[in-house]
Each structure stands twice: as C-alpha cells, then as structure tokens.
Design an enzyme around this catalytic site. Structure first.
Site, PDB file in Angstrom:
ATOM      1  N   CYS A 118     -15.466  -9.838   6.298  1.00  0.00           N
ATOM      2  CA  CYS A 118     -14.259 -10.004   5.476  1.00  0.00           C
ATOM      3  C   CYS A 118     -14.482 -10.918   4.275  1.00  0.00           C
ATOM      4  CB  CYS A 118     -13.114 -10.539   6.330  1.00  0.00           C
ATOM      5  SG  CYS A 118     -12.864  -9.581   7.815  1.00  0.00           S
ATOM      6  N   HIS A 257      -7.586 -13.904   2.338  1.00  0.00           N
ATOM      7  CA  HIS A 257      -7.945 -12.693   3.082  1.00  0.00           C
ATOM      8  C   HIS A 257      -6.736 -12.256   3.903  1.00  0.00           C
ATOM      9  CE1 HIS A 257      -9.754  -9.860   5.668  1.00  0.00           C
ATOM     10  NE2 HIS A 257      -9.844 -10.655   6.709  1.00  0.00           N
ATOM     11  N   ASN A 287      -5.691  -5.195   7.767  1.00  0.00           N
ATOM     12  CA  ASN A 287      -6.898  -5.959   7.421  1.00  0.00           C
ATOM     13  C   ASN A 287      -7.977  -4.962   6.974  1.00  0.00           C
ATOM     14  OD1 ASN A 287      -9.244  -7.434   7.357  1.00  0.00           O
ATOM     15  ND2 ASN A 287      -8.933  -8.431   9.342  1.00  0.00           N
TER      16      ASN A 287
HETATM   17  N1  ACO Z   1       0.590  -4.412  21.500  1.00  0.00           N
HETATM   18  C1  ACO Z   1       1.218  -4.988  22.551  1.00  0.00           C
HETATM   19  N2  ACO Z   1       0.678  -5.976  23.273  1.00  0.00           N
HETATM   20  C2  ACO Z   1      -0.551  -6.415  22.906  1.00  0.00           C
HETATM   21  C3  ACO Z   1      -1.242  -5.856  21.824  1.00  0.00           C
HETATM   22  C4  ACO Z   1      -0.622  -4.824  21.121  1.00  0.00           C
HETATM   23  N3  ACO Z   1      -1.209  -4.224  20.052  1.00  0.00           N
HETATM   24  N4  ACO Z   1      -2.424  -6.497  21.709  1.00  0.00           N
HETATM   25  C5  ACO Z   1      -2.471  -7.430  22.677  1.00  0.00           C
HETATM   26  N5  ACO Z   1      -1.330  -7.375  23.423  1.00  0.00           N
HETATM   27  C6  ACO Z   1      -0.960  -8.186  24.545  1.00  0.00           C
HETATM   28  C7  ACO Z   1      -2.145  -8.732  25.303  1.00  0.00           C
HETATM   29  O1  ACO Z   1      -2.639  -7.792  26.206  1.00  0.00           O
HETATM   30  C8  ACO Z   1      -1.557  -9.940  25.963  1.00  0.00           C
HETATM   31  O2  ACO Z   1      -0.860  -9.522  27.087  1.00  0.00           O
HETATM   32  P1  ACO Z   1      -0.946 -10.394  28.447  1.00  0.00           P
HETATM   33  O3  ACO Z   1      -0.343 -11.711  28.101  1.00  0.00           O
HETATM   34  O4  ACO Z   1      -0.126  -9.589  29.410  1.00  0.00           O
HETATM   35  O5  ACO Z   1      -2.387 -10.475  28.792  1.00  0.00           O
HETATM   36  C9  ACO Z   1      -0.523 -10.447  24.959  1.00  0.00           C
HETATM   37  O6  ACO Z   1      -0.255  -9.333  24.072  1.00  0.00           O
HETATM   38  C10 ACO Z   1      -0.978 -11.613  24.146  1.00  0.00           C
HETATM   39  O7  ACO Z   1      -2.254 -11.316  23.646  1.00  0.00           O
HETATM   40  P2  ACO Z   1      -3.012 -12.334  22.740  1.00  0.00           P
HETATM   41  O8  ACO Z   1      -4.357 -11.787  22.396  1.00  0.00           O
HETATM   42  O9  ACO Z   1      -2.948 -13.687  23.348  1.00  0.00           O
HETATM   43  O10 ACO Z   1      -2.067 -12.324  21.458  1.00  0.00           O
HETATM   44  P3  ACO Z   1      -2.126 -13.249  20.236  1.00  0.00           P
HETATM   45  O11 ACO Z   1      -0.816 -13.873  20.022  1.00  0.00           O
HETATM   46  O12 ACO Z   1      -3.343 -14.130  20.225  1.00  0.00           O
HETATM   47  O13 ACO Z   1      -2.302 -12.200  19.061  1.00  0.00           O
HETATM   48  C11 ACO Z   1      -3.971 -11.271  17.625  1.00  0.00           C
HETATM   49  C12 ACO Z   1      -3.464 -11.358  19.035  1.00  0.00           C
HETATM   50  C13 ACO Z   1      -2.925 -10.646  16.751  1.00  0.00           C
HETATM   51  C14 ACO Z   1      -5.231 -10.425  17.602  1.00  0.00           C
HETATM   52  C15 ACO Z   1      -4.275 -12.703  17.150  1.00  0.00           C
HETATM   53  O14 ACO Z   1      -5.065 -13.384  18.054  1.00  0.00           O
HETATM   54  C16 ACO Z   1      -4.941 -12.709  15.821  1.00  0.00           C
HETATM   55  O15 ACO Z   1      -4.391 -12.304  14.825  1.00  0.00           O
HETATM   56  N6  ACO Z   1      -6.162 -13.215  15.758  1.00  0.00           N
HETATM   57  C17 ACO Z   1      -6.886 -13.254  14.519  1.00  0.00           C
HETATM   58  C18 ACO Z   1      -7.793 -12.172  14.549  1.00  0.00           C
HETATM   59  C19 ACO Z   1      -7.805 -11.382  13.286  1.00  0.00           C
HETATM   60  O16 ACO Z   1      -6.893 -11.297  12.509  1.00  0.00           O
HETATM   61  N7  ACO Z   1      -8.912 -10.787  13.159  1.00  0.00           N
HETATM   62  C20 ACO Z   1      -9.117  -9.924  12.101  1.00  0.00           C
HETATM   63  C21 ACO Z   1     -10.523  -9.745  11.941  1.00  0.00           C
HETATM   64  S1  ACO Z   1     -11.313 -11.204  11.553  1.00  0.00           S
HETATM   65  C22 ACO Z   1     -10.844 -11.513  10.097  1.00  0.00           C
HETATM   66  O17 ACO Z   1     -10.573 -10.661   9.369  1.00  0.00           O
HETATM   67  C23 ACO Z   1     -10.752 -12.861   9.763  1.00  0.00           C
END
Ligand code: ACO
Length: 330
Positions: A118, A257, A287
C-alpha cells in the site's frame, strides 16, 4: 542535505482509473456471511470496483497513465522511465511496467516494478526524486496499480470485504510546472511481514495440478495491522513535518492511504488535523493498496477539494510492513 533534495522534483500530471464493475456491500452479503452495516461501521467502505474478465492491472495503469500524461501536457514518447508499484502484478515475469510501456506505445524507457504494497506510490515518489536528481532530464512515469480482487479469498469475510481494484499515475520531472515534492520519507520493518501476506510467489512450490491453498490469497491479522498502521503513519508524518520546520497548521489537506476509516480518523486525531482537512474516498473504492493515494489525489482534484496553492501531506502504510509520508505543494 542530500543531492536529491537540492534538485527540484515536480509532480506534473495526475491520472486515475477504476474499473466500471462495482461491487457493493449488499452484493457481498450474497457472497459471504456479512452485512452492509458491519462493513460500514468497521471500515467505512460502501463499495469497491472490480476489474473485468480479461482486464488486468497493466490495463488499469495504462488508462491512468494516459490521463496523467494528458494532465502534464506530455506525449508517451517523452517518458524515459516507467516505474510501477504493485503487489498484484499481471505476471511474475515480464514485469507489469514493461506491459504498461507497451500499451502506451513507449519503447526504450527503463521499466521496472517494485512492491511496497500500500506504500507503493509514496515509495515511488522517493525513487522518482532520486532518478531526476541523478538525471535531471529524466521524464518519469510513476504508476501504481492493483488487481486485488484477483487475490481475495471470497470465503474469508475478514479480508474479502476490504479491497478493490484501481490504478493511479503521475509524471515526475525536475523542471516544469506542477506540485513541488518538498520531502518524502519511507520506512519498513520486515520482521512484521507475516501479518499481511499474499502468496503465489516461489516460496510455495506448486506442481502442476496441485490445488491452491489459502496462502495464495490475502491473509491478514487485521487488529495488528490496524495498530501498526496508526502508529507509523502518524509518527512518520510528524517526522517529515518536523524536519521541514512545519506543523500540521501548515498542511491544508491530509491524504492518507485509504484502508479503513477508523485508521484514517485515528491518524488525523494523533496529528491534530481536523476531519474537514482529511480527504476520504474509501467508501467509493475500498482499499486499492498502492493505487489508493494517487487515486485519492486525482479524486480530490476532480472534486475541487485539492486546489492550487495547497500543501498536502501524504501518509501511507502497507504490507511488508512498509510506511511513508510525503509533502506535496500544489
Ligand atoms: N462481516 C461480519 N462479521 C465479520 C466480518 C465481516 N466482513 N469480518 C470479521 N467479522 C467478525 C469476526 O469474525 C469477529 O467475530 P467473533 O467476535 O465472533 O470472532 C468480529 O467480526 C470481530 O472481528 P475483528 O477482526 O476483531 O474486527 P475488527 O473490529 O478488528 O475489524 C478489520 C476487522 C476491519 C479488518 C480491522 O481490524 C481493520 O480494519 N484492520 C486494519 C486492516 C486493514 O485495513 N488492512 C488493509 C490492508 S493493510 C493496509 O492497507 C494498511
């Protein structure tokens, strides 16, 4: 002061391309167990664009490049270097930059890909600055293009909702009119690479007929990526401002980003930049990795949010981990 900082580096043209096909959160509800409400509240994303069958990252980049060249008032034949940021190349070989070059009708330029995930566009600005410093007559075409939907595991709801396809491009020279690249700084920490991976490289030996594994697709520890993204984007932005004797009051617009709205808001908070001075378009594109920053710049200009005279702070973070920040004065 280094030689590259003594020579002016102008970003003269901007272009962006996103494919026609749009996949909304409601479309994803039919593919994987998710909801528009979950995706919107956790990420801010409402839709993403997807390359058509037969359309590749090089095609998207060539479209963006044509627009950037037109914006710069330049012909493809003037380009001396094609440097292309991607973590989703058309092939391992030939490189995507050569394919872009051929699509633009350029022959004889130096052409290569690089992968900073990214952070690709900001890394590319740093490389372009070094090229024009060493060779002031150089005309560098910087493209950043991704075909991420080709590497998503559509059974993994924690990753497949986040990404989209697209491309951005810029033309960089030492002379002429255009945004002045005031500074750029890039960094990385390879120890954390395993937290965000896309397979398909040679570390996994595949024999003909073998089924592909989950490692072939985007795999990510979202929480750890989130934490490191906020910390490093804010820190490197602060560092770049400080070493130029500036504060966030001198920044008219932050273009971060576009990974997750909560990451963007947290970075803005840490830097003390109010939301009205932070550009966001991830609700439209998701993204798009390396393409996200140039796509946002082109979009901000088209929407009249980014105007001549503005100093813009770019901040980015991605797989590797890599991160970077740049100051562009339009
Ligand atoms: N729909 C519904 N539920 C979901 C989904 C979905 N798409 N994805 C995950 N869940 C559930 C999980 O299974 C989990 O359920 P559980 O509690 O029963 O186990 C719950 O939601 C919480 O999951 P988390 O992973 O803890 O959710 P979080 O609040 O951390 O959000 C996310 C996840 C959006 C990926 C977040 O961590 C994030 O944005 N991280 C940054 C990563 C990113 O943006 N990366 C992009 C690439 S890297 C870059 O570009 C910088």
């Amino acid at each position: 002061m280094t030689a590259s900082r003594d020579i002016a580096c102008r970003v003269r043209g901007f272009g962006a391309y996103t494919p026609v096909d749009v996949l909304t959160n409601f479309d994803l509800e039919k593919i994987v167990e998710t909801t528009d409400e979950w995706i919107t509240t956790r990420t801010g994303i409402k839709q993403r664009h997807r390359l058509a069958e037969g359309q590749n990252a090089s095609d998207a980049a060539a479209e963006a490049a044509r627009l950037a060249l037109a914006d710069a008032g330049m012909e493809p034949g003037e380009i001396t270097h094609v440097i292309n940021a991607t973590c989703t190349p058309d092939y391992l070989c030939p490189n995507t930059a050569c394919l872009i070059e051929a699509k633009l009708g350029i022959v004889g330029a130096m052409a290569f890909d690089f992968n900073a995930a990214c952070s690709g566009y900001v890394y590319g600005l740093s490389m372009a600055r070094a090229i024009v410093a060493a060779q002031p007559e150089a005309r560098v075409l910087l493209t950043a293009t991704e075909a991420l939907t080709r590497r998503l595991n559509w059974a993994d709801r924690s990753t497949c909702v986040l990404f989209g396809d697209g491309a951005g491009a810029s033309v960089i020279t030492a002379d002429g009119e255009g945004a002045l690249l005031e500074d750029v700084r890039c960094a990385s920490d390879g120890n954390l690479g395993g937290l965000l991976t896309i397979g398909g490289g040679t570390s996994t030996p595949y024999a003909k007929g073998d089924p592909i594994g989950d490692d072939f697709f985007v795999q990510m520890n979202g929480r750890d990526v989130f934490k490191h993204a906020v910390r490093n984007m804010a820190a490197i932005s602060q560092e770049v401002l400080e070493r130029n004797g500036l504060t966030t009051d001198d920044v008219a617009l932050l273009i971060p980003h576009q990974a997750n709205l909560r990451i963007i808001e947290a970075v803005g908070d840490r830097l003390g930049i109010p939301t009205e001075r932070v550009f966001v378009n991830l609700h439209e594109f998701g993204n798009t990795s390396a393409a996200s920053v140039p796509l946002a710049i082109a979009d901000a200009r088209a929407k009249g949010v980014l105007r001549p005279g503005m100093r813009v702070l770019l901040a980015t973070f991605g797989g590797g981990f890599t991160w970077g920040a740049a100051l562009l004065h339009f």
